[in-house]
Design a protein around this motif. Structure first.
Motif, mmCIF file in Angstrom:
data_model
loop_
_atom_site.group_PDB
_atom_site.id
_atom_site.type_symbol
_atom_site.label_atom_id
_atom_site.label_comp_id
_atom_site.label_asym_id
_atom_site.label_seq_id
_atom_site.Cartn_x
_atom_site.Cartn_y
_atom_site.Cartn_z
ATOM 1 N N GLY A 1 0.785 -1.093 -0.021
ATOM 2 C CA GLY A 1 0.053 0.098 0.110
ATOM 3 C C GLY A 1 0.832 1.386 0.007
ATOM 4 O O GLY A 1 1.970 1.178 0.369
ATOM 5 N N LEU A 2 0.347 2.358 -0.476
ATOM 6 C CA LEU A 2 1.158 3.606 -0.461
ATOM 7 C C LEU A 2 1.390 4.036 0.754
ATOM 8 O O LEU A 2 2.535 4.576 1.156
ATOM 9 N N ALA A 3 0.646 3.915 1.765
ATOM 10 C CA ALA A 3 0.874 4.388 3.153
ATOM 11 C C ALA A 3 2.116 3.620 3.719
ATOM 12 O O ALA A 3 3.107 4.149 4.135
ATOM 13 N N SER A 4 1.936 2.417 3.537
ATOM 14 C CA SER A 4 3.218 1.519 3.780
ATOM 15 C C SER A 4 4.492 1.812 3.137
ATOM 16 O O SER A 4 5.502 1.856 3.560
ATOM 17 N N ALA A 5 4.591 1.986 1.959
ATOM 18 C CA ALA A 5 5.738 2.550 1.015
ATOM 19 C C ALA A 5 5.959 3.854 1.456
ATOM 20 O O ALA A 5 7.535 3.972 1.696
ATOM 21 N N ILE A 6 5.314 4.721 1.908
ATOM 22 C CA ILE A 6 5.804 6.001 2.479
ATOM 23 C C ILE A 6 6.580 5.934 3.795
ATOM 24 O O ILE A 6 7.590 6.447 4.109
ATOM 25 N N ARG A 7 6.100 4.748 4.514
ATOM 26 C CA ARG A 7 6.580 4.691 5.968
ATOM 27 C C ARG A 7 7.841 3.979 5.702
ATOM 28 O O ARG A 7 8.811 4.682 6.529
ATOM 29 N N VAL A 8 8.049 2.869 4.788
ATOM 30 C CA VAL A 8 9.387 2.628 4.579
ATOM 31 C C VAL A 8 10.172 3.488 3.916
ATOM 32 O O VAL A 8 11.466 3.352 4.344
ATOM 33 N N PHE A 9 9.872 4.284 3.199
ATOM 34 C CA PHE A 9 10.689 5.331 2.406
ATOM 35 C C PHE A 9 11.140 6.214 3.474
ATOM 36 O O PHE A 9 12.730 6.386 3.631
ATOM 37 N N CYS A 10 10.589 6.596 4.500
ATOM 38 C CA CYS A 10 10.927 7.611 5.561
ATOM 39 C C CYS A 10 12.001 6.589 6.384
ATOM 40 O O CYS A 10 12.971 7.381 6.781
ATOM 41 N N LEU A 11 11.855 5.602 6.861
ATOM 42 C CA LEU A 11 12.382 4.893 7.485
ATOM 43 C C LEU A 11 13.956 4.602 6.936
ATOM 44 O O LEU A 11 14.946 5.078 7.543
#
Length: 72
Positions: free
Chosen positions: A56-66
Motif C-alpha cells: 500500500g502507498l501508506a506502507s511505502a511512505i513509511r518504509v521510504f521515511c525509515l
C-alpha cells in the motif's frame, strides 16, 4: 508516543487520494520533501511508482521515511 493514523490528501497523477499516516511519519515525509526541495505530491508519486505488488502507498511512505533516516 505514536498517534493513531490520520488521513491526509495527496494528488497522484492528477487524481486525489488519501493516505493514512501517523503524525510522526507525516512530519518526517514533509521534512524529507522539503530537504529534497520536492513538492510533497511529486515525492508521493515517485514512491507510488516504485512500490511493488500489493504494498500500500501508506506502507511505502513509511518504509521510504525509515530508509531515508537509516541512511543519514
Amino acid at each position: 508516543m505514536t498517534t493513531r493514523p490520520a488521513k491526509h490528501s495527496l494528488t497522484l497523477h492528477g487524481h486525489r487520494t488519501s493516505v493514512s499516516l501517523e503524525h510522526e511519519f507525516w512530519d518526517a515525509f514533509r521534512t524529507i520533501a522539503a530537504e529534497k526541495d520536492t513538492p510533497l505530491n511529486a515525492l508521493a508519486a515517485e514512491i507510488d511508482a516504485a512500490r511493488r505488488g500489493e504494498e500500500g502507498l501508506a506502507s511505502a511512505i513509511r518504509v521510504f521515511c525509515l530508509n531515508h533516516y537509516r541512511r543519514t
